[in-house]
Write an enzyme that holds these catalytic residues in place. Structure first.
Site, PDB file in Angstrom:
ATOM      1  N   ASN A   9     -29.158   9.492  -1.793  1.00 54.81           N
ATOM      2  CA  ASN A   9     -27.707   9.403  -1.947  1.00 54.81           C
ATOM      3  C   ASN A   9     -27.262  10.638  -2.726  1.00 54.81           C
ATOM      4  O   ASN A   9     -27.484  10.720  -3.927  1.00 54.81           O
ATOM      5  CB  ASN A   9     -27.370   8.109  -2.714  1.00 54.81           C
ATOM      6  CG  ASN A   9     -25.904   8.038  -3.110  1.00 54.81           C
ATOM      7  OD1 ASN A   9     -25.076   8.780  -2.596  1.00 54.81           O
ATOM      8  ND2 ASN A   9     -25.585   7.132  -4.040  1.00 54.81           N
ATOM      9  N   LYS A  11     -24.309  11.650  -3.411  1.00 56.36           N
ATOM     10  CA  LYS A  11     -23.043  11.481  -4.137  1.00 56.36           C
ATOM     11  C   LYS A  11     -22.142  12.698  -3.854  1.00 56.36           C
ATOM     12  O   LYS A  11     -22.186  13.235  -2.756  1.00 56.36           O
ATOM     13  CB  LYS A  11     -23.304  11.259  -5.626  1.00 56.36           C
ATOM     14  CG  LYS A  11     -24.363  10.166  -5.840  1.00 56.36           C
ATOM     15  CD  LYS A  11     -24.512   9.726  -7.248  1.00 56.36           C
ATOM     16  CE  LYS A  11     -25.592   8.652  -7.315  1.00 56.36           C
ATOM     17  NZ  LYS A  11     -25.692   8.015  -8.594  1.00 56.36           N
ATOM     18  N   HIS A  94     -21.561   0.840  -3.499  1.00 57.83           N
ATOM     19  CA  HIS A  94     -22.285   1.480  -4.601  1.00 57.83           C
ATOM     20  C   HIS A  94     -21.528   1.186  -5.900  1.00 57.83           C
ATOM     21  O   HIS A  94     -20.293   1.110  -5.908  1.00 57.83           O
ATOM     22  CB  HIS A  94     -22.370   2.992  -4.345  1.00 57.83           C
ATOM     23  CG  HIS A  94     -23.279   3.667  -5.324  1.00 57.83           C
ATOM     24  ND1 HIS A  94     -22.870   3.996  -6.598  1.00 57.83           N
ATOM     25  CD2 HIS A  94     -24.582   4.020  -5.233  1.00 57.83           C
ATOM     26  CE1 HIS A  94     -23.896   4.549  -7.237  1.00 57.83           C
ATOM     27  NE2 HIS A  94     -24.948   4.572  -6.436  1.00 57.83           N
ATOM     28  N   GLU A  96     -20.704   2.985  -8.264  1.00 61.30           N
ATOM     29  CA  GLU A  96     -19.664   3.970  -8.604  1.00 61.30           C
ATOM     30  C   GLU A  96     -18.383   3.678  -7.824  1.00 61.30           C
ATOM     31  O   GLU A  96     -17.273   3.870  -8.322  1.00 61.30           O
ATOM     32  CB  GLU A  96     -20.183   5.398  -8.340  1.00 61.30           C
ATOM     33  CG  GLU A  96     -21.202   5.789  -9.410  1.00 61.30           C
ATOM     34  CD  GLU A  96     -22.289   6.747  -8.952  1.00 61.30           C
ATOM     35  OE1 GLU A  96     -22.129   7.402  -7.917  1.00 61.30           O
ATOM     36  OE2 GLU A  96     -23.317   6.822  -9.650  1.00 61.30           O
ATOM     37  N   GLU A 166     -29.660  -1.956  -7.458  1.00 63.73           N
ATOM     38  CA  GLU A 166     -29.519  -0.826  -8.375  1.00 63.73           C
ATOM     39  C   GLU A 166     -28.887  -1.311  -9.684  1.00 63.73           C
ATOM     40  O   GLU A 166     -27.653  -1.388  -9.798  1.00 63.73           O
ATOM     41  CB  GLU A 166     -28.606   0.240  -7.760  1.00 63.73           C
ATOM     42  CG  GLU A 166     -29.130   0.819  -6.467  1.00 63.73           C
ATOM     43  CD  GLU A 166     -28.564   2.209  -6.211  1.00 63.73           C
ATOM     44  OE1 GLU A 166     -29.357   3.114  -6.001  1.00 63.73           O
ATOM     45  OE2 GLU A 166     -27.326   2.373  -6.242  1.00 63.73           O
ATOM     46  N   GLY A 172     -28.717   7.119 -12.938  1.00 69.53           N
ATOM     47  CA  GLY A 172     -28.411   8.423 -13.537  1.00 69.53           C
ATOM     48  C   GLY A 172     -28.688   8.504 -15.023  1.00 69.53           C
ATOM     49  O   GLY A 172     -28.249   9.431 -15.691  1.00 69.53           O
ATOM     50  N   SER A 212     -32.680   6.049 -11.136  1.00 71.30           N
ATOM     51  CA  SER A 212     -33.588   7.020 -11.780  1.00 71.30           C
ATOM     52  C   SER A 212     -34.972   7.092 -11.140  1.00 71.30           C
ATOM     53  O   SER A 212     -35.973   7.302 -11.830  1.00 71.30           O
ATOM     54  CB  SER A 212     -33.685   6.744 -13.287  1.00 71.30           C
ATOM     55  OG  SER A 212     -32.412   6.897 -13.888  1.00 71.30           O
TER      56      SER A 212
HETATM   57  P1  PGA Z   1     -30.062   8.074  -9.584  1.00 71.20           P
HETATM   58  O1  PGA Z   1     -28.949   7.386  -8.647  1.00 71.20           O
HETATM   59  O2  PGA Z   1     -31.343   8.106  -8.791  1.00 71.20           O
HETATM   60  O3  PGA Z   1     -29.537   9.437  -9.885  1.00 71.20           O
HETATM   61  O4  PGA Z   1     -30.205   7.208 -10.786  1.00 71.20           O
HETATM   62  C1  PGA Z   1     -29.274   6.316  -7.783  1.00 71.20           C
HETATM   63  C2  PGA Z   1     -28.039   5.846  -7.058  1.00 71.20           C
HETATM   64  O5  PGA Z   1     -26.953   5.807  -7.660  1.00 71.20           O
HETATM   65  O6  PGA Z   1     -28.099   5.500  -5.869  1.00 71.20           O
END
Ligand code: PGA
Length: 253
Positions: A9, A11, A94, A96, A166, A172, A212
């Site tokens: 992903n 983003k 997601h 976000e 997640e 992140g 992560s």
């Molecule tokens: P990350 O993001 O691997 O940077 O923690 C995962 C995601 O939001 O899908």
């Protein structure tokens, strides 16, 4: 046997130049047949990603979609448009999008239904925040999110969907969920699918872990029995790092 998925992903990262570099760097490499590899660039990079991934077995996904096919919905992108750009998958709900853009469970459900009806496989994201985890609400919250997401989905459609667990506090942040705990919550997601549909459907649905994930910890997650792959954010942006994740996963096949 559920085929494991390694999904990236991106983003709001990797414009046209970085996307070209990414696909040119990995197009010669062969994807292990036992793995499904999906890359989800931003909308504006999908066209070039589609062109450059032609002939490779990397599949494309988008990061969001609107639930109508066309019309006066300024700024939105329809499932048909994503299909035209070569997308097979789409990330929906997601954290976000839920957190920054106010996506509710109802909106997430509409997007899932529209994706399925138009031939896209949704990667449905669920996950608890830190307060919910500390208050012992993880299980009830995840179950609720899964039930709301799958509302009105026919059993034969559910078999195709992908769910990504997640935990918000792991996205992140560099903090990962303990692999056994992620495995347990993913088992609970599968059990929720079983309660709504059947054991057979629950055993078919692929459930990923995200938060992560990087080359150093991928094996921990991929070796858990309930975890059918990963959704990778930051570590999916650079071709060499993403490829390390694929290579490490291959060793566990
Ligand atoms: P990350 O993001 O691997 O940077 O923690 C995962 C995601 O939001 O899908």
């Amino acid at each position: 046997m559920r085929k494991p998925i390694i999904a990236g992903n991106w983003k709001m990262n990797n414009g046209i130049e970085e996307t070209s570099h990414f696909f040119n760097s990995i197009k010669e490499k062969s994807i292990p047949p036992g793995l499904e590899v999906v890359v989800c660039p931003p909308f504006t990079s999908l066209y070039i990603a589609d062109k450059l991934s032609d002939g490779s077995s990397i599949k494309l996904g988008a990061q969001d979609v609107y639930w109508e096919i066309s019309g006066a919905f300024t700024g939105e992108i329809s499932p048909i448009m994503l299909r035209e750009l070569g997308c097979k998958f789409v990330i929906i709900g997601h954290s976000e999008r839920r957190g920054y853009f106010g996506e509710t469970d109802e909106i997430v459900n509409k997007k899932i239904l529209a994706s399925i009806n138009n031939g896209l496989i949704p990667i449905i994201c669920v996950g608890e925040n830190l307060t919910q985890r500390e208050n012992g609400e993880t299980d009830s919250f995840i179950k609720h999110q899964v039930e709301k997401a799958l509302k009105d989905l026919e059993e034969n459609s559910v078999e195709k969907v992908v769910i990504a667990y997640e935990p918000l506090w792991a996205i992140g942040t560099g903090k990962t969920a303990d692999a056994e705990e992620a495995n347990r919550v993913i088992g609970l997601i599968r059990n929720t699918v079983k309660q709504i549909y059947s054991e057979k459907t629950a055993e078919t649905v692929r459930v990923l872990y995200g938060g992560s994930v990087k080359p150093e910890n991928i094996k921990q997650f991929m070796s858990q029995p309930e975890i059918d792959g990963v959704l990778v954010g930051g570590a999916s942006l650079k071709p060499e790092v993403f490829w390390e994740i694929i290579e490490a996963s291959k060793q566990l096949l």
